[in-house]
Write a protein that holds these residues in place. Structure first.
Motif, PDB file in Angstrom:
ATOM      1  N   ALA A  85      36.237  75.343  55.668  1.00 54.64           N
ATOM      2  CA  ALA A  85      35.194  74.831  56.564  1.00 54.64           C
ATOM      3  C   ALA A  85      35.767  74.548  57.957  1.00 54.64           C
ATOM      4  N   ASN A  89      34.538  76.384  61.368  1.00 48.96           N
ATOM      5  CA  ASN A  89      34.141  75.592  62.530  1.00 48.96           C
ATOM      6  C   ASN A  89      35.020  75.906  63.737  1.00 48.96           C
ATOM      7  N   SER A  90      36.313  76.126  63.511  1.00 46.12           N
ATOM      8  CA  SER A  90      37.230  76.475  64.603  1.00 46.12           C
ATOM      9  C   SER A  90      36.873  77.826  65.208  1.00 46.12           C
ATOM     10  N   LEU A  92      33.864  79.134  65.240  1.00 46.15           N
ATOM     11  CA  LEU A  92      32.660  78.903  66.037  1.00 46.15           C
ATOM     12  C   LEU A  92      32.996  78.299  67.397  1.00 46.15           C
ATOM     13  N   ILE A  93      33.896  77.323  67.388  1.00 50.37           N
ATOM     14  CA  ILE A  93      34.269  76.661  68.640  1.00 50.37           C
ATOM     15  C   ILE A  93      34.929  77.642  69.595  1.00 50.37           C
ATOM     16  N   THR A 114      26.775  71.095  68.517  1.00 53.08           N
ATOM     17  CA  THR A 114      28.026  71.538  67.879  1.00 53.08           C
ATOM     18  C   THR A 114      28.403  70.606  66.733  1.00 53.08           C
ATOM     19  N   ASP A 115      28.156  69.299  66.909  1.00 54.64           N
ATOM     20  CA  ASP A 115      28.486  68.348  65.843  1.00 54.64           C
ATOM     21  C   ASP A 115      27.578  68.532  64.626  1.00 54.64           C
ATOM     22  N   GLY A 118      28.736  71.614  62.815  1.00 58.54           N
ATOM     23  CA  GLY A 118      29.980  71.302  62.108  1.00 58.54           C
ATOM     24  C   GLY A 118      29.724  70.474  60.861  1.00 58.54           C
ATOM     25  N   ILE A 121      28.445  72.657  58.091  1.00 58.31           N
ATOM     26  CA  ILE A 121      29.506  73.477  57.483  1.00 58.31           C
ATOM     27  C   ILE A 121      30.316  72.652  56.487  1.00 58.31           C
ATOM     28  N   TYR A 122      30.716  71.448  56.891  1.00 59.07           N
ATOM     29  CA  TYR A 122      31.516  70.604  55.999  1.00 59.07           C
ATOM     30  C   TYR A 122      30.697  70.131  54.793  1.00 59.07           C
TER      31      TYR A 122
END
Length: 657
Positions: A85, A89-90, A92-93, A114-115, A118, A121-122
Motif C-alpha cells: 500500500a 501510494n508512493s 501515485l505521489i 491525496t490524503d 491514501g 489504499i491503506y
C-alpha cells in the motif's frame, strides 16, 4: 448476541491493525525523509518482507521455534501488505500528484484529496490482511464503509465531478497559467487552475471570472497563446454591391502598409464570405503581439477600413432609411470644406511663423491652387521615396514623421501639430521625400501646389532661408528622437527574440527530453537528481550571464526562475537544485575569477551530453540575455563563449563516435 460480539471483535481487531499501520507508515515516512527516496524505500520494503516470508520457517525451525511460525508469517504478510500500500501510494505521489497533475513541479491537487486516496489504499490493505490472513469477516466493515461512502458520494457528487474534471484539464495541458483564452465567450488570462475551478483575469475590465472545472471541460476553449505567442483576430464588414471587391481588398491592404499595431508580417488576409441582403460580406484576419495592444490593433483595423472607404468612395453597407442617415461622404466633405475655405486658408498662411512674412500677392499665389486631405490612422499623406504634391500645413489632428528601419519598422522621428508645415525638405530639394507621414489622429491638411510654392520661394530669398532654418531645426530634433526610437525598436526586437527562444524550448521540451519509458521509471528510483547535467548547465549559463552584467542581484535570480518557468522546464528539472547550483556558481565566479569561469564552463559542457541538451541550454541562454534593456557587450561575449564551449563538446563527441 454471538453475531454482535463477533462484529465488535472484528471492528476492534480492525482498529488495532489500523493503529499498527499508522505507526509503520509514520516510521517509513520518517526514515525515507525526502520525496526522492520514498519510492525506492517502498520497493525495498516490499522486497524485504517478501524474502522474509520465505525465510521465516527455516530460520525458526533452526531456532526450534516452529510452533510460532504461522503467527510470525501472518505478521510478515501484514507488514508486506502495508508496504505494498505504501508503494502504491508512493507511485501515485511521484507520478500523479507531483508528476502528471502538478504544475511546474508544484503540487496542485489539494492535500485533502491525496490524503483521502491514501487512506483508501491503506484501508484496502488492512481489510485484505484481515480477511485473507487472519480469516476474519469483513462484511460488517464493508457494509459500514459502503453506507458511509454512499452518503458521502451523494453529498459531494458535484465536488467529485469538479475534481475529476480538474484531473482531466491538468493531464491534457489544454490550459496553462498565463495563457490568454476565451472560455464560453469570456476572454481573459488564465490566473489559476486548481482542483475545483479555473480562474480567468480579464485585463481590460480587471475582473476575475471563476469557472467550475466541469463547465470548462464541457465547453469550447479558444487559446490565443497556442500554438504561437502571437494573437490573431478578425473583423467582419459588409460593403455595398457597387464597390469592386478587388479594389476594396487592395485599398484596405494599402492603408495597412504603415500600421502601428497590426502586424505587416504575417500580413492580414482577406476573405470574401459571399453575398447577403445588404451587399458583399468580408472578413479580414490580422495578427498582433500579445494582449496589451488588442484594442489598439482592432481600432487600427477599423480605422483602416474607414480610411480606405473614404479614399476610394466605397460605402459600408447599412440601412440608411431606417437610420435616417444621410450620404456620409458628401456630409463629411461639407465639414472639411468649412474648415479649409479660402478665407480660412489665407488666415492659416498669415498666422504661420514661417509663411507669415509673405505679402498679399504672394499669399494669393500660394492659395490659388491648393488641395485638402482628411485622413484617419494609419493612412499616410505621402510615402518615403515618393515626390510630395506640395507643401503641407496641418489644419487639425496630429501627424507622425516616419523613417524606415530595416525594411520592417517605422521610426516615429517627429510629430506635427496643427499649424505646422511638413514636406519642407522635399520642396527645397525638389526631389523625393526621405520619410513618410502617417495620421495619428483624424487629420485635415492643406497642400499648396509645389509649382506655386517654388515660384514664391524663388522670389523671396528670406522665405527660402526660413524654410532652410526650419529643416535644420527639424533635423536636429529628429536626430535625437531617431536614436531614442531606434533603441526602443531594438529593445522590442530583443525581447521578442527572447520570448521566441523560450517559447521554442517550451513547445519542444517534451520531445527534447524524450526518453524510453523504462528510462523514466529508472530515473524515479535513482538517488541522483533528475536530469542533473541539464540543471547544472542551465544554472551555469544563468550565473555566467548574471556576472557578465555586473554584480548579481535578486532580480537576476528571479529572471532565471522566470525563464525556467516560462520554458516549462520545471516539469523535468528540480527547481531547488537549479537555484542552489546557480548560487554556487555565482560564488565560484566572483571568488575565483578566470579559474572559476573555466570550472563553470566545464560543468556547463556536461549539459551537452544530454539528448538535445546543447539546444536547450543555448535557447535558454538567449532568453536570459538582457533584463529590461539590450544585452551588454559583456553578455554577448559570454553568450559566444557558452556556444563555443557547447560546440566543442558536441564536436569532440562526434569525433569519438
Amino acid at each position: 448476541m454471538e453475531e454482535a460480539s463477533s462484529m465488535i471483535e472484528a471492528v476492534v481487531f480492525f482498529l488495532f491493525l489500523i493503529c499498527v499501520t499508522s505507526v509503520l507508515i509514520r516510521t517509513a515516512i520518517a526514515v525515507s525523509r525526502w520525496k526522492k527516496y520514498r519510492l525506492k524505500f517502498s520497493v525495498e520494503l516490499v522486497a524485504i518482507w517478501s524474502i522474509l516470508y520465505f525465510l521465516v520457517r527455516p530460520a525458526f525451525d533452526f531456532l526450534e521455534w516452529g510452533d510460532i511460525v504461522p503467527e510470525v508469517q501472518r505478521a510478515v504478510v501484514f507488514l508486506w501488505g502495508i508496504s505494498v500500500a505504501f508503494l502504491v501510494n508512493s507511485v501515485l505521489i511521484r507520478f500523479f500528484w507531483d508528476g502528471l497533475l502538478s504544475f511546474h513541479g508544484e503540487r496542485r491537487v489539494p492535500k485533502l484529496i491525496t490524503d483521502v486516496v491514501g487512506l483508501a489504499i491503506y484501508s484496502v490493505a488492512v481489510m485484505f490482511v484481515l480477511h485473507y490472513v487472519y480469516g476474519q469477516p469483513i462484511g460488517p466493515i464493508l457494509a459500514t464503509s459502503g453506507a458511509a461512502a454512499v452518503v458521502i458520494g451523494f453529498g459531494a457528487q458535484s465536488t467529485i465531478r469538479e475534481i475529476f474534471s480538474g484531473f482531466s484539464l491538468n493531464a491534457t495541458k489544454a490550459l496553462r497559467i498565463g495563457d490568454y483564452v476565451e472560455i464560453d465567450d469570456v476572454y481573459g488570462q488564465v490566473y489559476d487552475i486548481n482542483w475545483r475551478s479555473v480562474s480567468l483575469h480579464n485585463p481590460h475590465t480587471d475582473s476575475l471570472y471563476i469557472f467550475p472545472n466541469s463547465a470548462v471541460a464541457d465547453t469550447k476553449i479558444l487559446n490565443f497563446s497556442e500554438p504561437k505567442d502571437v494573437f490573431r483576430y478578425y473583423v467582419t464588414f459588409t460593403v455595398e454591391l457597387s464597390a469592386p471587391p478587388e479594389k476594396v481588398i487592395r485599398t484596405i491592404a494599402d492603408e495597412l502598409k504603415h500600421s502601428k499595431y497590426v502586424f505587416r508580417d504575417p500580413k492580414p488576409d482577406f476573405n470574401i464570405l459571399g453575398y447577403s441582403e445588404r451587399g458583399i460580406d468580408y472578413r479580414v484576419r490580422y495578427h498582433f503581439e500579445g494582449d496589451d495592444p488588442w484594442w489598439d490593433a482592432q481600432n487600427e483595423m477599423v480605422m483602416a477600413i474607414w480610411s480606405a472607404a473614404r479614399r476610394t468612395d466605397f460605402r459600408i453597407s447599412m440601412n440608411r432609411m431606417l437610420q435616417s442617415s444621410p450620404e456620409e461622404w458628401p456630409y463629411l466633405d461639407e465639414k472639411v470644406t468649412a474648415v479649409t475655405s479660402a478665407e480660412a486658408v489665407v488666415a492659416l498662411v498669415k498666422a504661420n511663423p514661417v509663411l507669415g512674412i509673405l505679402g498679399d500677392e504672394e499669399v494669393d499665389i500660394f492659395c490659388k491652387s491648393y488641395r485638402t486631405f482628411d485622413l484617419s490612422p494609419p493612412s499616410c499623406f505621402f510615402l518615403s521615396g515618393t515626390v510630395p504634391e506640395g507643401l503641407y500645413v496641418l489644419v487639425e489632428g496630429e501627424v507622425s514623421i516616419l523613417e524606415d528601419f530595416r525594411d520592417s519598422h517605422d521610426l516615429e522621428v517627429d510629430t506635427i501639430g496643427p499649424g505646422q508645415l511638413f514636406a519642407t525638405e522635399a520642396i527645397l530639394s525638389g526631389g523625393v521625400s526621405s520619410n513618410s507621414t502617417r495620421a495619428e489622429q483624424y487629420s485635415i491638411a492643406v497642400c499648396f501646389d509645389a509649382a506655386a510654392v517654388v515660384e514664391v520661394v524663388e522670389q523671396r530669398l528670406d522665405l527660402r532661408e526660413n524654410l532652410a532654418n526650419l529643416v535644420e531645426q527639424n533635423n536636429a530634433r529628429r536626430n535625437k528622437r531617431r536614436d531614442e526610437e531606434t533603441r526602443r525598436v531594438l529593445i522590442k526586437e530583443h525581447h521578442k527574440a527572447k520570448r521566441t527562444s523560450l517559447e521554442g524550448v517550451r513547445r519542444g521540451v517534451d520531445d527534447m527530453m524524450n526518453k524510453p519509458v523504462l528510462h523514466h521509471i529508472l530515473d524515479r528510483f535513482s538517488t541522483k537528481v533528475q536530469n542533473e547535467e541539464l540543471a547544472e548547465g542551465l544554472a551555469a549559463v544563468a550565473a555566467l550571464l548574471s556576472v557578465a552584467r555586473g554584480v548579481p542581484t535578486q532580480e537576476d535570480k528571479e529572471h532565471f526562475e522566470e525563464a525556467l518557468r516560462h520554458s516549462d522546464l520545471l516539469r523535468h528539472l528540480n527547481q531547488d537544485t537549479c537555484l542552489y547550483r546557480y548560487d554556487e556558481y555565482i560564488s565560484i565566479l566572483l571568488e575565483d575569477g578566470e579559474a572559476g569561469e573555466k570550472r563553470v564552463l566545464r560543468n556547463l559542457s556536461e549539459a551537452a551530453r544530454v539528448r538535445n541538451g546543447a539546444d536547450i541550454v543555448h535557447n535558454v541562454a538567449k532568453g536570459l540575455c538582457g533584463l529590461s534593456e539590450l544585452p551588454t557587450q559583456e553578455e554577448l561575449a559570454t553568450l559566444k563563449l557558452i556556444d563555443e564551449s557547447l560546440s566543442a563538446v558536441i564536436t569532440k563527441r562526434k569525433q569519438s563516435q
